[in-house]
Design a protein around this motif. Sequence first.
Motif, PDB file in Angstrom:
ATOM      1  N   THR A  23       0.796  -1.239  -0.065  1.00  0.00           N
ATOM      2  CA  THR A  23      -0.004  -0.024   0.056  1.00  0.00           C
ATOM      3  C   THR A  23       1.150   1.310  -0.158  1.00  0.00           C
ATOM      4  O   THR A  23       2.055   1.125   0.458  1.00  0.00           O
ATOM      5  N   PRO A  24       0.408   2.356  -0.609  1.00  0.00           N
ATOM      6  CA  PRO A  24       1.326   3.525  -0.595  1.00  0.00           C
ATOM      7  C   PRO A  24       1.832   3.875   0.834  1.00  0.00           C
ATOM      8  O   PRO A  24       0.849   3.951   1.692  1.00  0.00           O
ATOM      9  N   VAL A  25       2.981   4.207   1.159  1.00  0.00           N
ATOM     10  CA  VAL A  25       3.420   4.597   2.220  1.00  0.00           C
ATOM     11  C   VAL A  25       3.641   6.022   2.539  1.00  0.00           C
ATOM     12  O   VAL A  25       3.798   6.833   1.662  1.00  0.00           O
ATOM     13  N   PRO A  26       2.888   6.521   3.563  1.00  0.00           N
ATOM     14  CA  PRO A  26       2.877   8.120   3.715  1.00  0.00           C
ATOM     15  C   PRO A  26       4.262   8.592   3.808  1.00  0.00           C
ATOM     16  O   PRO A  26       4.909   7.946   4.488  1.00  0.00           O
ATOM     17  N   ASN A 263       8.574  -5.585   4.812  1.00  0.00           N
ATOM     18  CA  ASN A 263       8.004  -4.357   4.083  1.00  0.00           C
ATOM     19  C   ASN A 263       8.802  -3.216   4.214  1.00  0.00           C
ATOM     20  O   ASN A 263       8.275  -2.246   3.617  1.00  0.00           O
ATOM     21  N   VAL A 264      10.087  -3.215   4.510  1.00  0.00           N
ATOM     22  CA  VAL A 264      10.961  -2.150   4.619  1.00  0.00           C
ATOM     23  C   VAL A 264      12.239  -2.010   4.062  1.00  0.00           C
ATOM     24  O   VAL A 264      13.412  -1.515   4.496  1.00  0.00           O
ATOM     25  N   GLY A 265      12.282  -2.630   2.782  1.00  0.00           N
ATOM     26  CA  GLY A 265      13.735  -2.943   2.273  1.00  0.00           C
ATOM     27  C   GLY A 265      14.709  -3.817   2.728  1.00  0.00           C
ATOM     28  O   GLY A 265      14.312  -4.757   3.648  1.00  0.00           O
ATOM     29  N   ALA A 266      16.050  -3.217   2.986  1.00  0.00           N
ATOM     30  CA  ALA A 266      17.141  -4.178   3.277  1.00  0.00           C
ATOM     31  C   ALA A 266      17.519  -3.248   4.588  1.00  0.00           C
ATOM     32  O   ALA A 266      18.450  -2.317   4.397  1.00  0.00           O
ATOM     33  N   PRO A 267      17.051  -3.423   5.821  1.00  0.00           N
ATOM     34  CA  PRO A 267      17.412  -2.773   7.130  1.00  0.00           C
ATOM     35  C   PRO A 267      19.040  -2.847   7.329  1.00  0.00           C
ATOM     36  O   PRO A 267      19.476  -3.851   7.530  1.00  0.00           O
ATOM     37  N   GLN A 268      19.521  -1.668   7.434  1.00  0.00           N
ATOM     38  CA  GLN A 268      20.789  -1.678   7.786  1.00  0.00           C
ATOM     39  C   GLN A 268      21.195  -0.796   9.360  1.00  0.00           C
ATOM     40  O   GLN A 268      21.908  -1.371   9.999  1.00  0.00           O
ATOM     41  N   ASP A 303       4.866  -3.727  15.882  1.00  0.00           N
ATOM     42  CA  ASP A 303       4.162  -5.102  15.079  1.00  0.00           C
ATOM     43  C   ASP A 303       4.779  -5.192  13.627  1.00  0.00           C
ATOM     44  O   ASP A 303       4.157  -6.288  12.944  1.00  0.00           O
ATOM     45  N   GLY A 304       5.332  -4.315  13.215  1.00  0.00           N
ATOM     46  CA  GLY A 304       5.728  -4.207  11.683  1.00  0.00           C
ATOM     47  C   GLY A 304       5.013  -3.437  10.888  1.00  0.00           C
ATOM     48  O   GLY A 304       5.307  -3.257   9.653  1.00  0.00           O
ATOM     49  N   SER A 305       4.040  -2.708  11.238  1.00  0.00           N
ATOM     50  CA  SER A 305       3.265  -2.034  10.517  1.00  0.00           C
ATOM     51  C   SER A 305       3.903  -0.396  10.339  1.00  0.00           C
ATOM     52  O   SER A 305       4.208  -0.056  11.085  1.00  0.00           O
ATOM     53  N   VAL A 306       3.810  -0.123   8.988  1.00  0.00           N
ATOM     54  CA  VAL A 306       4.646   1.123   8.749  1.00  0.00           C
ATOM     55  C   VAL A 306       3.757   2.421   8.967  1.00  0.00           C
ATOM     56  O   VAL A 306       2.568   2.451   8.595  1.00  0.00           O
ATOM     57  N   VAL A 307       4.305   3.396   9.687  1.00  0.00           N
ATOM     58  CA  VAL A 307       3.752   4.669   9.965  1.00  0.00           C
ATOM     59  C   VAL A 307       4.037   5.483   8.751  1.00  0.00           C
ATOM     60  O   VAL A 307       2.962   6.297   8.256  1.00  0.00           O
ATOM     61  N   GLY A 308       5.102   5.688   8.274  1.00  0.00           N
ATOM     62  CA  GLY A 308       5.572   6.230   7.159  1.00  0.00           C
ATOM     63  C   GLY A 308       7.049   6.466   6.912  1.00  0.00           C
ATOM     64  O   GLY A 308       7.803   5.654   7.292  1.00  0.00           O
ATOM     65  N   LYS A 309       7.420   7.152   5.957  1.00  0.00           N
ATOM     66  CA  LYS A 309       8.751   7.086   5.689  1.00  0.00           C
ATOM     67  C   LYS A 309       9.318   8.393   4.942  1.00  0.00           C
ATOM     68  O   LYS A 309       8.557   9.451   4.872  1.00  0.00           O
TER      69      LYS A 309
END
Lengths: 350, 348
Positions: A23-26, A263-268, A303-309
Amino acid sequence: MKRFLPLLLTATFLGALPATAQTPVPEIAFESAPNPLALPDDIYLGETAGVATNSKGDVFVYTRTGHPTVSLGGARAFAHGGSRLFQFDRNGKFVREIGQGIYGFMYAQQVRVDPQDNIWIVDQMTNYVMKFDPEGGVAMLLGRKAEAITVPAPPSRGPQAFGGGAPGAGEQTDLFDRPTDVAWDGAGNIYVSDGLGNARVAKFNKNGVFIKSWGAKGTEQGNFGTASGIAVDARGNVYVADRGNKRMQVFDSEGNFKTQFTNVGAPQAICITPGQNQFLYSSNSNPTNDIDTAGEIYKMRLDGSVVGKFGRAGKLPKEFGTVNAIDCRNENSLYVGEIGNMGVQKLTLH
Amino acid sequence: MQRSLASMSAVALMLCAGPALAQLKATAQNVPEIPYDSVANFLKPPAGEYLGEAVGVATNSKGHTFVYHRSATTRLFEFDQNGNFLKEIGKGYYGFEFAHSVRVDSEDNIWTVDEGTNVVTKFSPEGKVLMVLGRRPAAVLGAVATPTGPNQPSQKYIFCRPTDVGWDPQENIFVSDGYCNNRVVKYDRTGRFLAQVGSEKAGKEPGQFNLPHGLAVDGQGNVYVADRSNFRYQVLDNNLKPKATYDNVGVGWTVCVSQGPHQYLFASNSNPNGNRPGSWAITGEIYKMELDGTILGRFGHASKEFGGFQVVHMMDCRNPNEIVVGEIESWRVQKLILKPQAASAVSR
């Protein structure tokens, strides 16, 4: 060992693909403060692998700068230098250097500050995790630097594992292989992500006694492509940035796998805010050889749900050059340390 | 840099190849514990300075403490009798690269043993160079690969990763040499070669060594050698003839003989580098013995906490009730005050 390196490099290059967007990430609006740190004229930041704040708001920067040096002994060559640890106050004024000329600093990887304001550094080349007390004295050491390097490099040992177990599982002790990060639970137990050579999490009690480790090189749940960063929440759950597998894994404090976030790419670099209502930041850092892909940082719930980026790779303020560290003591005022742009940005999120 | 990373990791890998755990455990039974205190904040380095791996410690007749340590570069610090920093000796000196031992002779000269330059140096009490044994390999020859085959034949005046130095009452000089030559060498007081025992070929027989890692000489001129990879201590007479073996006190890491009319022998069964699994439970203690090998007691244990030990590399026992220990893995120097114990010697 040598055989792992190409694998590792491949993982680094391929790892930073755009996150799968179900889903589109805010987008989170943000500012970057100009010149957040005032450096003395004779000090330069190099690749700023680590940045962290203490309870007073002082900023600690562990950076690859100066000159890594190899000196010739007899049949052996000795390596030293190459990284420095600086302290600034909350207004960015230079306070002091810690650990000048110390044996454990060679290739800066991370700095973190624990709840008692002790300063911990992780060095990827000396394989030390070092605890400094708030005054800058050495309070504890985990790991040990190899006495010497051999020139030319010795032949590969092939696929044999460090310690005789599964590749990357490491020895059941504090012999690290390119460790990346350190975190603590409420009881003061120490968790080390180890790292880019090994692929495990090692757990110690507060006195440095080894308790257990988990993980090995692999793609299965509980194994790691790379263990690139680590954070522990208030309940003692352990979050590990598995950049090599483009996921974040979550374990209980005993190392039992609980869930994973893909759902957040490759975390570094990852960070969990303090307090009761905790948030998780994770950087899908761009690879060091490319600014045309990735680079954004995600704000998540536990819980892993994305608030925004926010943010993207680039050379300008508000753009990121391979973020390797996030400090999130204040949920909406972050420090990020960048490898590519050799600096620190102080971000205000709106 | 990438190459260095790979090779450093490889060295780290090789460090793990060690002896079986069972060999590390001392076989002496029912040894009484000697209670002790560790003096808090014993040494006070100058502000902004750090000790590195504290591999060498020694005291002089005034109670000053010398620490020869692996900081980012190898350095020699002198502290006064109260633990306050006095000065640095040998800053930038060509014979310093990778510290291994420091000892102080009966005239308060300070001797360093450097396993990076293969040089043993005698400094005056003021810190001036008085004598040099061995030679640093020529840099003009470039970096030399670590030899993988048999060790090169040992030479009279060249060391290969030497480990320690001592003197007899006639001021003859004894050097344990070391990681590749597996021998003990005797020189006269002017530095002229007299004799050696052992050779570049490691062995288990009396008079053979497998990593002679430390050495001390008693008032009769007998030489006590920590024969580390043979898990024993060897006693040699003044002409380097083997006299006795003490093999019940664990791995022979380092050895010290106290001063005074009644001399004691201290031997450390140090926990191995890398804290190998299970090793803390069976290593880390120091033994106090009579020179004939009779065990009087033991003290200490492996731990990262203050008062415990993290790989004791060297001991000073000028006063047999005040032991100064230097540790590799916690970068510490601790001063231990031994307390009286119930007298119940264990015969060997």
